[in-house]
Design a protein around this motif. Structure first.
Motif, PDB file in Angstrom:
ATOM      1  N   VAL A  29       0.979  -1.218  -0.007  1.00  0.00           N
ATOM      2  CA  VAL A  29      -0.082  -0.016  -0.039  1.00  0.00           C
ATOM      3  C   VAL A  29       0.840   1.150  -0.055  1.00  0.00           C
ATOM      4  N   ASP A  30       1.955   1.163   0.794  1.00  0.00           N
ATOM      5  CA  ASP A  30       2.784   2.461   0.781  1.00  0.00           C
ATOM      6  C   ASP A  30       3.373   2.633  -0.676  1.00  0.00           C
ATOM      7  N   VAL A  31       3.935   1.577  -1.238  1.00  0.00           N
ATOM      8  CA  VAL A  31       4.550   1.749  -2.677  1.00  0.00           C
ATOM      9  C   VAL A  31       3.624   2.205  -3.525  1.00  0.00           C
ATOM     10  N   ILE A  32       2.260   1.765  -3.531  1.00  0.00           N
ATOM     11  CA  ILE A  32       1.172   2.122  -4.505  1.00  0.00           C
ATOM     12  C   ILE A  32       0.852   3.725  -4.212  1.00  0.00           C
ATOM     13  N   LEU A  33       0.702   4.133  -2.806  1.00  0.00           N
ATOM     14  CA  LEU A  33       0.539   5.470  -2.828  1.00  0.00           C
ATOM     15  C   LEU A  33       1.574   6.452  -2.967  1.00  0.00           C
ATOM     16  N   VAL A  34       2.970   6.023  -3.193  1.00  0.00           N
ATOM     17  CA  VAL A  34       3.838   6.776  -3.286  1.00  0.00           C
ATOM     18  C   VAL A  34       3.912   6.755  -5.091  1.00  0.00           C
ATOM     19  N   LEU A  35       3.517   5.809  -5.822  1.00  0.00           N
ATOM     20  CA  LEU A  35       3.259   5.991  -7.083  1.00  0.00           C
ATOM     21  C   LEU A  35       2.304   6.736  -7.528  1.00  0.00           C
ATOM     22  N   LEU A  36       1.287   6.835  -6.700  1.00  0.00           N
ATOM     23  CA  LEU A  36       0.049   7.537  -7.039  1.00  0.00           C
ATOM     24  C   LEU A  36       0.488   9.031  -6.894  1.00  0.00           C
ATOM     25  N   VAL A  37       1.228   9.516  -6.122  1.00  0.00           N
ATOM     26  CA  VAL A  37       1.600  10.894  -5.652  1.00  0.00           C
ATOM     27  C   VAL A  37       2.476  11.108  -6.984  1.00  0.00           C
ATOM     28  N   ILE A  38       3.343  10.413  -7.329  1.00  0.00           N
ATOM     29  CA  ILE A  38       4.151  10.748  -8.462  1.00  0.00           C
ATOM     30  C   ILE A  38       3.594  11.029  -9.720  1.00  0.00           C
ATOM     31  N   PHE A  39       2.380  10.083 -10.025  1.00  0.00           N
ATOM     32  CA  PHE A  39       1.875  10.433 -11.189  1.00  0.00           C
ATOM     33  C   PHE A  39       1.160  11.417 -11.186  1.00  0.00           C
ATOM     34  N   MET A  40       0.439  11.574 -10.190  1.00  0.00           N
ATOM     35  CA  MET A  40      -0.079  13.048  -9.898  1.00  0.00           C
ATOM     36  C   MET A  40       0.468  14.409 -10.310  1.00  0.00           C
ATOM     37  N   VAL A  41       1.985  14.378  -9.551  1.00  0.00           N
ATOM     38  CA  VAL A  41       2.655  15.445  -9.778  1.00  0.00           C
ATOM     39  C   VAL A  41       3.069  15.742 -11.243  1.00  0.00           C
ATOM     40  N   THR A  42       3.403  14.321 -11.757  1.00  0.00           N
ATOM     41  CA  THR A  42       4.078  14.623 -13.195  1.00  0.00           C
ATOM     42  C   THR A  42       2.982  14.662 -14.395  1.00  0.00           C
ATOM     43  N   ALA A  43       1.874  14.364 -13.953  1.00  0.00           N
ATOM     44  CA  ALA A  43       0.799  14.848 -15.033  1.00  0.00           C
ATOM     45  C   ALA A  43       0.607  16.269 -15.261  1.00  0.00           C
ATOM     46  N   ASN A  44       0.881  17.381 -14.530  1.00  0.00           N
ATOM     47  CA  ASN A  44       0.940  18.533 -14.560  1.00  0.00           C
ATOM     48  C   ASN A  44       1.891  18.840 -15.537  1.00  0.00           C
ATOM     49  N   PHE A  45       3.148  18.101 -15.691  1.00  0.00           N
ATOM     50  CA  PHE A  45       4.111  18.672 -16.523  1.00  0.00           C
ATOM     51  C   PHE A  45       3.795  18.281 -17.897  1.00  0.00           C
ATOM     52  N   LEU A  46       2.918  17.051 -18.120  1.00  0.00           N
ATOM     53  CA  LEU A  46       2.654  16.291 -19.415  1.00  0.00           C
ATOM     54  C   LEU A  46       1.354  16.989 -20.260  1.00  0.00           C
ATOM     55  N   LYS A  47       0.983  18.104 -19.516  1.00  0.00           N
ATOM     56  CA  LYS A  47       0.029  18.757 -20.296  1.00  0.00           C
ATOM     57  C   LYS A  47       0.342  19.285 -21.774  1.00  0.00           C
ATOM     58  N   LYS A  48      -0.780  18.933 -22.537  1.00  0.00           N
ATOM     59  CA  LYS A  48      -0.535  19.336 -24.053  1.00  0.00           C
ATOM     60  C   LYS A  48      -0.354  20.886 -24.060  1.00  0.00           C
TER      61      LYS A  48
END
Length: 133
Positions: free
Chosen positions: A21-40
């Motif tokens: 669960v800890d690993v999944i939450l860390v991955l979720l946070v990473i994806f949420m933060v990087t999603a802002n940089f991947l905007k078109k």
């Protein structure tokens, strides 16, 4: 010693899922933060505002003209001949193709109608103007 409590033959009755669960939450946070940089990358076009807008804009070919007069087809810079060539090819494949034209509100009306005429000559008859709601 055969009856010792630390024997290797015992079965595990439960699994500790806390590390997973800890690993999944860390991955979720990473994806949420990087999603802002991947905007078109967005275009700097000031669209005029209206009360009601067409919701089916996403299903059409996107053409934009910036306030400097540069033409973009599906977000890629092009010139008039490249635009005509691409639209003619696309109009042959899809005869009822729809095109959405986004133009900066500071552009003169004549420039927009000139581009609309070029688009019509390329074989596209359904042209919608993109606006801000």
């Amino acid at each position: 010693m055969a009856g010792a409590s630390g024997s290797q033959d015992e079965e595990i009755g439960s699994i500790n899922i806390t590390p997973m669960v800890d690993v999944i939450l860390v991955l979720l946070v990473i994806f949420m933060v990087t999603a802002n940089f991947l905007k078109k990358e967005s275009l700097n076009i000031n669209l005029p505002k209206v009360q009601a807008a067409d919701p089916n804009v996403a299903e059409s070919v996107q053409v934009a003209i910036t306030k400097t007069g540069s033409i973009l087809l599906e977000g890629k810079d092009t010139d008039v001949t490249g635009l005509v060539r691409n639209l003619e090819r696309e109009a042959k494949i899809r005869p009822n193709m729809r095109l959405t034209l986004s133009a900066d509100e500071s552009l003169p009306y004549g420039k927009i109608t000139e581009l609309m005429g070029i688009i019509r000559k390329a074989g596209v008859t359904k042209i919608a103007l993109s606006v801000k709601k």
